[in-house]
Design a protein around this motif. Sequence first.
Motif, mmCIF file in Angstrom:
data_model
loop_
_atom_site.group_PDB
_atom_site.id
_atom_site.type_symbol
_atom_site.label_atom_id
_atom_site.label_comp_id
_atom_site.label_asym_id
_atom_site.label_seq_id
_atom_site.Cartn_x
_atom_site.Cartn_y
_atom_site.Cartn_z
ATOM 1 N N TRP A 1 0.836 -1.207 0.000
ATOM 2 C CA TRP A 1 0.000 0.000 0.000
ATOM 3 C C TRP A 1 0.869 1.256 0.000
ATOM 4 C CZ3 TRP A 1 -0.180 4.008 3.513
ATOM 5 C CH2 TRP A 1 -1.252 4.904 3.395
ATOM 6 N N LYS B 1 2.179 2.050 -3.284
ATOM 7 C CA LYS B 1 1.117 2.248 -4.280
ATOM 8 C C LYS B 1 1.062 1.104 -5.300
ATOM 9 C CE LYS B 1 0.989 7.296 -3.869
ATOM 10 N NZ LYS B 1 1.654 7.290 -2.545
ATOM 11 N N ASN C 1 -4.779 -1.819 -5.889
ATOM 12 C CA ASN C 1 -5.734 -1.212 -6.818
ATOM 13 C C ASN C 1 -6.182 0.159 -6.302
ATOM 14 O OD1 ASN C 1 -8.279 -1.390 -5.219
ATOM 15 N ND2 ASN C 1 -7.974 -3.606 -5.427
ATOM 16 N N PRO C 2 -6.678 1.029 -7.178
ATOM 17 C CA PRO C 2 -7.011 2.407 -6.800
ATOM 18 C C PRO C 2 -7.948 2.526 -5.605
ATOM 19 C CG PRO C 2 -7.040 2.181 -9.185
ATOM 20 C CD PRO C 2 -6.862 0.805 -8.630
ATOM 21 N N ALA C 3 -8.945 1.660 -5.518
ATOM 22 C CA ALA C 3 -9.886 1.727 -4.403
ATOM 23 C C ALA C 3 -9.186 1.450 -3.078
ATOM 24 C CB ALA C 3 -11.030 0.734 -4.621
ATOM 25 N N GLN D 1 -5.988 1.882 -2.492
ATOM 26 C CA GLN D 1 -5.031 2.950 -2.220
ATOM 27 C C GLN D 1 -5.680 4.157 -1.550
ATOM 28 O OE1 GLN D 1 -1.526 1.104 -3.202
ATOM 29 N NE2 GLN D 1 -1.832 3.063 -2.257
ATOM 30 N N LYS D 2 -6.991 4.305 -1.724
ATOM 31 C CA LYS D 2 -7.705 5.415 -1.097
ATOM 32 C C LYS D 2 -7.990 5.153 0.384
ATOM 33 C CE LYS D 2 -10.000 6.928 -5.350
ATOM 34 N NZ LYS D 2 -11.306 7.101 -6.040
ATOM 35 N N GLN D 3 -7.837 3.904 0.803
ATOM 36 C CA GLN D 3 -8.076 3.528 2.192
ATOM 37 C C GLN D 3 -6.893 3.932 3.070
ATOM 38 O OE1 GLN D 3 -10.867 2.326 3.295
ATOM 39 N NE2 GLN D 3 -11.904 1.437 1.516
ATOM 40 N N ASP D 4 -7.153 4.054 4.365
ATOM 41 C CA ASP D 4 -6.069 4.282 5.319
ATOM 42 C C ASP D 4 -5.292 2.983 5.495
ATOM 43 O OD1 ASP D 4 -5.077 6.308 7.514
ATOM 44 O OD2 ASP D 4 -5.184 4.350 8.502
#
Length: 259
Positions: free
Chosen positions: A22, A25, A28-30, A32-35
């Motif tokens: 994480w 990076k 997946n994009p979803a 990566q948006k998580q903490d």
Amino acid sequence: RPDPSNPIPIALNFPTMACTAWYHKRLNPAMQKQDVSVIADEARSFMNKTLIPGIIQGTALGTKERDEMVAGIVKYTGLSKKFVEGAEGKVGLGSFWAELLRDQRLLVGRLDGRFTGFARNGNATNPDFDPSNTGITPVFTTCWNDYVRNELGYKTNLKYYVLGEGLTSPWNFGEGIADTSEALRRAMTKNTFMKVMYCCGYYDFATPFGATEFGVNQMDLDKRLIGNVSYQYYESGHMVYLEEKSRVKFHRDIASWLK
């Protein structure tokens, strides 16, 4: 540490792998948006429910279950399906450090997975050094040398062993891994007021938080004493104080715990 008859330690590194992936990076994009704490929780759940049961079964694992295990590893590590299948789902630390950023020809660190270093070649299967160790050690060594010589006035030509390589230990754990959990269980059982706090770095492969939690859970500590054990987590590596926000949190956590 794993061996052919005990692959569980491989799985215990998995949450740290997910957090490191994480950070770099690779998810997946979803995701990566998580903490990172969310990624850690999800990876821990996958480890307990799917990964450990899967690798324990080995070749007896069914095709459907094997595919689910491989898919989960790929999802949380960003590694290729081909690579994970080739490892039979048992992705070792050395291969992970070498593989995660192979397309950039970079290695990731052991003490702190956020650190990167140049790989010797693009086909390396294991790192030939720890980028986090080489990134951290010179700073501490220089500061310590300046402190003892110039502030304390202690001068010697003896070699300074940064990680204790020159020490002769007064203990002997035999051929196995040093296990202090039974000593801790006895201490906590005899002194029921004793409390323990584990401070865990999300990117620490030297003492992965998944292995720490597993070790405590296997201590056979009386359930009435479980509340005496607490955990704090940091967006850092083995030395949680290297990262500024984590250093502040570390200070506050210890102060609060002592109170």
